[in-house]
Write a protein that holds these residues in place. Structure first.
Motif, mmCIF file in Angstrom:
data_model
loop_
_atom_site.group_PDB
_atom_site.id
_atom_site.type_symbol
_atom_site.label_atom_id
_atom_site.label_comp_id
_atom_site.label_asym_id
_atom_site.label_seq_id
_atom_site.Cartn_x
_atom_site.Cartn_y
_atom_site.Cartn_z
ATOM 1 N N VAL A 77 31.425 27.504 48.576
ATOM 2 C CA VAL A 77 32.271 28.599 48.072
ATOM 3 C C VAL A 77 31.599 29.941 48.381
ATOM 4 O O VAL A 77 32.230 30.870 48.896
ATOM 5 C CB VAL A 77 32.528 28.436 46.553
ATOM 6 N N SER A 80 31.408 30.617 52.334
ATOM 7 C CA SER A 80 32.662 30.800 53.072
ATOM 8 C C SER A 80 33.553 31.896 52.493
ATOM 9 O O SER A 80 34.526 32.292 53.119
ATOM 10 C CB SER A 80 33.445 29.477 53.111
ATOM 11 N N ASN A 81 33.210 32.401 51.287
ATOM 12 C CA ASN A 81 34.041 33.443 50.662
ATOM 13 C C ASN A 81 33.330 34.787 50.506
ATOM 14 O O ASN A 81 33.951 35.831 50.617
ATOM 15 C CB ASN A 81 34.486 33.010 49.261
ATOM 16 N N PHE A 221 35.113 39.533 47.926
ATOM 17 C CA PHE A 221 35.915 38.474 48.567
ATOM 18 C C PHE A 221 37.290 39.021 48.987
ATOM 19 O O PHE A 221 37.752 38.786 50.106
ATOM 20 C CB PHE A 221 36.039 37.296 47.594
ATOM 21 N N LYS A 222 37.913 39.803 48.097
ATOM 22 C CA LYS A 222 39.279 40.297 48.400
ATOM 23 C C LYS A 222 39.266 41.314 49.535
ATOM 24 O O LYS A 222 40.272 41.481 50.215
ATOM 25 C CB LYS A 222 39.891 40.932 47.139
ATOM 26 N N ARG A 224 37.391 41.160 52.265
ATOM 27 C CA ARG A 224 36.852 40.600 53.519
ATOM 28 C C ARG A 224 37.620 41.129 54.713
ATOM 29 O O ARG A 224 38.843 41.275 54.653
ATOM 30 C CB ARG A 224 37.014 39.067 53.510
ATOM 31 N N VAL A 228 38.698 33.787 55.231
ATOM 32 C CA VAL A 228 37.803 32.832 54.557
ATOM 33 C C VAL A 228 37.597 31.645 55.501
ATOM 34 O O VAL A 228 38.547 31.205 56.169
ATOM 35 C CB VAL A 228 38.448 32.368 53.222
ATOM 36 N N SER A 234 38.280 27.628 49.309
ATOM 37 C CA SER A 234 38.713 29.025 49.361
ATOM 38 C C SER A 234 39.018 29.585 47.970
ATOM 39 O O SER A 234 39.815 29.022 47.215
ATOM 40 C CB SER A 234 39.974 29.123 50.235
ATOM 41 N N LEU A 235 38.420 30.722 47.660
ATOM 42 C CA LEU A 235 38.729 31.373 46.382
ATOM 43 C C LEU A 235 40.187 31.834 46.353
ATOM 44 O O LEU A 235 40.789 31.944 45.281
ATOM 45 C CB LEU A 235 37.794 32.568 46.146
#
Ligand SMILES: Cc1ncc(COP(=O)(O)O)c(C=O)c1O
Length: 386
Positions: A77, A80-81, A221-222, A224, A228, A234-235
């Protein structure tokens, strides 16, 4: 202690899985239930709310998660996020699990730099500060307790240094061997991500990946730039699901492990029925007792620095001339299961004792009196003079 409902079994005193309470095991036997039934939604929502308490979290911009998987999935997590391909990660190395986390980061295209200390020690705060000044790290990962060495990291001080030197860097804690036994004040210490698994101090059979992400981590994360790099991990998939369950609404991405979540709720209720401070103090008492007894037997610990030793496990060097193959079966014959070594460079030279969960909190069980006696008798049997 009430009489256990469990079948007679060897006492599992390894650094996870630990012994489970009857209530937790009975919760695993919950009859089948729809994962979107009002009853299960309520159970899952309550478990997520109690996870916040376990992390002393009240900031609602942070989000706890519990998904089918293991501690390892938490690394996926993160990798990858929170890290984009080509970005740098500083991995603080206190044993085997840092190597694995670094491998996982590499698998998703991140660039880990490991900051190592001699075996049994942790990198100094000064070395961490100097390393942070060298380049712009997207994340710093810390193994709170490295289960291969029993080294305890000072995550509060590391987080403070990161905020001072490199405020945008995310502080990621591998708490697989620490959540539920070591203090973690997620909001107050300004941590961004803690990943864990249930089979250690949370006292629930393996099968879950549990983690909490800060508002800052979720914003990273948002925003990026690249997609992802995982699907199940994936979150973007999981965030709406756990948010819905916590708001007691149905949602679906991948079927949650209903019985494991029931067991998680049962255990969190037991854990949080007493102040967490008392739970930590009980683990410190047991840890001190195990460590001082081991030292009285003339044995030394892998974790060699005062103040940097885990409270949920002890890694013990074998006496000269004694092998794991001689010692562990003798201990096992006495009804106690301990673990061998795990750190690649010294694996054959030491063994590990887990002291987490109900074995610690229910002192009437006498689990460690039995274990320490079994160790002593077995050492004598192989010719070691105490
Ligand atoms: C510190 C640490 N991190 C990660 C893991 C991986 O967890 P799991 O075996 O649940 O995948 C472990 C397992 O023991 C661990 O001790």
């Amino acid at each position: 202690m009430t009489k256990s409902l469990q079948a007679p079994h060897p006492l599992t005193l390894i650094p996870g899985p630990v012994e489970f309470t009857d209530e937790v095991l009975q919760a695993m036997a919950t009859p089948s239930e729809s994962h979107v039934s009002p009853q299960f939604i309520s159970v899952f929502g309550d478990a997520l709310a109690l996870l916040r308490q376990l992390f002393f979290n009240t900031d609602k911009t942070a989000q706890p998660f519990a998904i089918a998987g293991g501690g390892t999935l938490g690394w996926d997590v993160v990798a990858s996020n929170l890290i984009e391909p080509g970005e740098d990660a500083l991995v603080l190395h206190t044993g085997y699990f840092a190597d694995s986390f670094a491998d996982c980061i590499t698998a998703y295209g991140g660039k880990p730099t490991q900051l190592k200390a001699p075996i049994g020690q942790r990198p100094s705060l000064q070395a961490i500060e100097e390393e942070l000044k060298k380049k712009s790290y997207k994340v710093v990962t810390i193994t709170h307790v490295d289960t291969s060495t029993g080294v305890l990291s000072d995550i509060k001080s590391v987080a403070a240094i990161v905020r001072k030197v490199s405020p945008a860097t995310l502080v990621v804690v591998d708490g697989v061997c620490s959540v539920g036994v070591e203090e973690i004040r997620f909001d107050e210490w300004d941590i961004d991500f803690v990943l864990t698994a249930p089979q250690k101090a949370i006292g629930v059979p393996a099968g879950l990946s549990i983690f909490i992400a800060s508002g800052r981590a979720l914003d990273v994360f948002k925003s990026r730039k690249s997609p992802v790099t995982s699907y199940y991990a994936s979150l973007a998939k999981w965030l709406p699901i756990v948010q819905a369950y916590e708001a007691k609404k149905p949602a679906y991405f991948s079927t949650p492990p209903v019985q494991n979540i029931h067991a998680l709720l049962a255990s969190l209720k037991q854990i949080l029925a007493v102040p967490l401070e008392d739970r930590f103090a009980a683990h410190i008492r047991t840890s001190d007792h195990v460590k001082s007894t081991i030292e009285a037997y003339g044995l030394s610990q892998v974790a060699s620095q005062d103040g940097a030793r885990a409270h949920g496990m002890t890694a013990v060097f074998l006496p000269d001339g004694v092998t794991l193959a001689e010692l562990l079966p003798r201990i096992s014959k006495r009804g106690i299961v301990l673990a061998g070594g795990l750190h690649k460079e010294i694996a054959a030279k030491y063994f590990r004792i887990g002291h987490m969960g109900v074995s610690v909190t229910d002192e009437d069980r006498g689990d460690f009196e039995k274990a320490l006696a079994a160790i002593k008798e077995s050492l004598v049997e192989v010719g070691y003079k105490i």
